[in-house]
Design a protein around this motif. Structure first.
Motif, PDB file in Angstrom:
ATOM      1  N   ILE A  70     -42.060  -6.509   9.999  1.00  0.00           N
ATOM      2  CA  ILE A  70     -41.491  -5.544  10.927  1.00  0.00           C
ATOM      3  C   ILE A  70     -41.593  -6.106  12.338  1.00  0.00           C
ATOM      4  N   SER A  71     -40.563  -5.880  13.145  1.00  0.00           N
ATOM      5  CA  SER A  71     -40.580  -6.372  14.523  1.00  0.00           C
ATOM      6  C   SER A  71     -39.691  -5.467  15.376  1.00  0.00           C
ATOM      7  N   ARG A  72     -39.771  -5.650  16.701  1.00  0.00           N
ATOM      8  CA  ARG A  72     -38.907  -4.869  17.591  1.00  0.00           C
ATOM      9  C   ARG A  72     -38.478  -5.741  18.754  1.00  0.00           C
ATOM     10  N   ASP A  73     -37.305  -5.375  19.299  1.00  0.00           N
ATOM     11  CA  ASP A  73     -36.756  -6.044  20.481  1.00  0.00           C
ATOM     12  C   ASP A  73     -36.603  -4.970  21.541  1.00  0.00           C
ATOM     13  N   GLY A  74     -37.504  -4.985  22.534  1.00  0.00           N
ATOM     14  CA  GLY A  74     -37.479  -3.946  23.557  1.00  0.00           C
ATOM     15  C   GLY A  74     -36.206  -3.950  24.381  1.00  0.00           C
ATOM     16  N   ALA A  75     -35.666  -5.116  24.627  1.00  0.00           N
ATOM     17  CA  ALA A  75     -34.450  -5.212  25.447  1.00  0.00           C
ATOM     18  C   ALA A  75     -33.268  -4.560  24.747  1.00  0.00           C
ATOM     19  N   LYS A  76     -33.252  -4.603  23.429  1.00  0.00           N
ATOM     20  CA  LYS A  76     -32.148  -4.032  22.660  1.00  0.00           C
ATOM     21  C   LYS A  76     -32.499  -2.660  22.088  1.00  0.00           C
ATOM     22  N   ASN A  77     -33.724  -2.198  22.297  1.00  0.00           N
ATOM     23  CA  ASN A  77     -34.174  -0.931  21.701  1.00  0.00           C
ATOM     24  C   ASN A  77     -33.897  -0.908  20.201  1.00  0.00           C
ATOM     25  N   THR A  78     -34.210  -1.994  19.551  1.00  0.00           N
ATOM     26  CA  THR A  78     -33.910  -2.136  18.128  1.00  0.00           C
ATOM     27  C   THR A  78     -35.143  -2.617  17.378  1.00  0.00           C
ATOM     28  N   MET A  79     -35.354  -2.015  16.206  1.00  0.00           N
ATOM     29  CA  MET A  79     -36.436  -2.409  15.314  1.00  0.00           C
ATOM     30  C   MET A  79     -35.826  -3.104  14.108  1.00  0.00           C
ATOM     31  N   TYR A  80     -36.566  -4.014  13.524  1.00  0.00           N
ATOM     32  CA  TYR A  80     -36.061  -4.775  12.392  1.00  0.00           C
ATOM     33  C   TYR A  80     -37.055  -4.734  11.230  1.00  0.00           C
ATOM     34  N   LEU A  81     -36.528  -4.965  10.040  1.00  0.00           N
ATOM     35  CA  LEU A  81     -37.367  -5.184   8.864  1.00  0.00           C
ATOM     36  C   LEU A  81     -36.783  -6.376   8.120  1.00  0.00           C
ATOM     37  N   GLN A  82     -37.461  -7.500   8.218  1.00  0.00           N
ATOM     38  CA  GLN A  82     -37.062  -8.687   7.473  1.00  0.00           C
ATOM     39  C   GLN A  82     -37.703  -8.599   6.094  1.00  0.00           C
ATOM     40  N   MET A  83     -36.866  -8.603   5.075  1.00  0.00           N
ATOM     41  CA  MET A  83     -37.344  -8.446   3.704  1.00  0.00           C
ATOM     42  C   MET A  83     -37.048  -9.725   2.927  1.00  0.00           C
ATOM     43  N   ASN A  84     -38.089 -10.400   2.509  1.00  0.00           N
ATOM     44  CA  ASN A  84     -37.956 -11.642   1.738  1.00  0.00           C
ATOM     45  C   ASN A  84     -38.519 -11.442   0.338  1.00  0.00           C
ATOM     46  N   SER A  85     -38.189 -12.360  -0.556  1.00  0.00           N
ATOM     47  CA  SER A  85     -38.682 -12.310  -1.944  1.00  0.00           C
ATOM     48  C   SER A  85     -38.483 -10.927  -2.541  1.00  0.00           C
ATOM     49  N   LEU A  86     -37.296 -10.402  -2.375  1.00  0.00           N
ATOM     50  CA  LEU A  86     -37.018  -9.039  -2.829  1.00  0.00           C
ATOM     51  C   LEU A  86     -37.127  -8.923  -4.346  1.00  0.00           C
ATOM     52  N   LYS A  87     -37.633  -7.765  -4.777  1.00  0.00           N
ATOM     53  CA  LYS A  87     -37.806  -7.457  -6.184  1.00  0.00           C
ATOM     54  C   LYS A  87     -36.935  -6.260  -6.540  1.00  0.00           C
ATOM     55  N   HIS A  88     -36.672  -6.126  -7.843  1.00  0.00           N
ATOM     56  CA  HIS A  88     -35.848  -5.008  -8.284  1.00  0.00           C
ATOM     57  C   HIS A  88     -36.454  -3.680  -7.840  1.00  0.00           C
ATOM     58  N   GLU A  89     -37.783  -3.609  -7.860  1.00  0.00           N
ATOM     59  CA  GLU A  89     -38.453  -2.357  -7.488  1.00  0.00           C
ATOM     60  C   GLU A  89     -38.387  -2.053  -5.998  1.00  0.00           C
ATOM     61  N   ASP A  90     -37.837  -2.956  -5.199  1.00  0.00           N
ATOM     62  CA  ASP A  90     -37.602  -2.656  -3.783  1.00  0.00           C
ATOM     63  C   ASP A  90     -36.299  -1.875  -3.580  1.00  0.00           C
ATOM     64  N   THR A  91     -35.557  -1.660  -4.646  1.00  0.00           N
ATOM     65  CA  THR A  91     -34.303  -0.900  -4.561  1.00  0.00           C
ATOM     66  C   THR A  91     -34.593   0.538  -4.153  1.00  0.00           C
ATOM     67  N   ASP A  92     -34.028   0.973  -3.019  1.00  0.00           N
ATOM     68  CA  ASP A  92     -34.284   2.297  -2.470  1.00  0.00           C
ATOM     69  C   ASP A  92     -33.324   2.528  -1.307  1.00  0.00           C
ATOM     70  N   VAL A  93     -33.329   3.763  -0.809  1.00  0.00           N
ATOM     71  CA  VAL A  93     -32.736   4.029   0.504  1.00  0.00           C
ATOM     72  C   VAL A  93     -33.850   3.848   1.536  1.00  0.00           C
ATOM     73  N   TYR A  94     -33.563   3.048   2.554  1.00  0.00           N
ATOM     74  CA  TYR A  94     -34.555   2.745   3.578  1.00  0.00           C
ATOM     75  C   TYR A  94     -34.240   3.539   4.842  1.00  0.00           C
ATOM     76  N   TYR A  95     -35.273   4.185   5.400  1.00  0.00           N
ATOM     77  CA  TYR A  95     -35.121   5.026   6.578  1.00  0.00           C
ATOM     78  C   TYR A  95     -35.980   4.494   7.712  1.00  0.00           C
ATOM     79  N   CYS A  96     -35.478   4.534   8.931  1.00  0.00           N
ATOM     80  CA  CYS A  96     -36.345   4.264  10.067  1.00  0.00           C
ATOM     81  C   CYS A  96     -36.748   5.591  10.700  1.00  0.00           C
ATOM     82  N   ALA A  97     -37.895   5.574  11.367  1.00  0.00           N
ATOM     83  CA  ALA A  97     -38.462   6.787  11.926  1.00  0.00           C
ATOM     84  C   ALA A  97     -39.188   6.476  13.225  1.00  0.00           C
ATOM     85  N   SER A  98     -39.301   7.488  14.078  1.00  0.00           N
ATOM     86  CA  SER A  98     -39.994   7.350  15.355  1.00  0.00           C
ATOM     87  C   SER A  98     -40.983   8.499  15.512  1.00  0.00           C
ATOM     88  N   GLY A  99     -42.163   8.186  16.050  1.00  0.00           N
ATOM     89  CA  GLY A  99     -43.166   9.236  16.237  1.00  0.00           C
ATOM     90  C   GLY A  99     -44.160   8.858  17.305  1.00  0.00           C
TER      91      GLY A  99
END
Length: 122
Positions: A70-99
């Motif tokens: 997980i990472s963020r770019d303050g200049a772009k106000n954007t968060m990222y999730l780099q996902m490597n070595s993906l597995k079948h069980e990673d299949t899902d709907v992915y949501y971002c959240a702020s708190g």
């Protein structure tokens, strides 16, 4: 009005990689934490990873540790999730959240994106 918009989902083969993005607006994100959760139909929404916007402190679920970043770019106000070595069980709907604080429960976050589908074919 806080808005979180995810992108980057898709279909990938097992072992492959994807990078999700979450574009954020409407809040002074430097004082908040942001996170990724995921959810399959009929299941509870599950914590994946979180980051504090200012310090960049990160926390991961055991199931993704060493594979996701997980990472963020303050200049772009954007968060990222780099996902490597993906597995079948990673299949899902992915949501971002702020708190207000870094946490692992969905109730720790008060704004959510609409979700992006990740499908990992085996």
């Amino acid at each position: 009005q806080v808005q979180l918009v995810e992108s980057g989902g898709g279909v990938v083969q097992a072992g492959g990689s994807l990078r999700l993005s979450c574009a954020a607006s409407g809040r002074t994100f430097s004082t908040y934490a942001m996170a990724w959760f995921r959810q399959a139909p009929g299941k509870e929404r599950e914590f994946v990873a979180a980051i504090t916007w200012r310090a960049g402190t990160t926390y991961y679920a055991d199931s993704v540790k060493g594979r996701f970043t997980i990472s963020r770019d303050g200049a772009k106000n954007t968060m990222y999730l780099q996902m490597n070595s993906l597995k079948h069980e990673d299949t899902d709907v992915y949501y971002c959240a702020s708190g207000p604080n870094l946490g692992v429960r969905r109730y720790d976050y008060d704004y959510w994106g609409q979700g992006t589908q990740v499908t990992v074919s085996s």
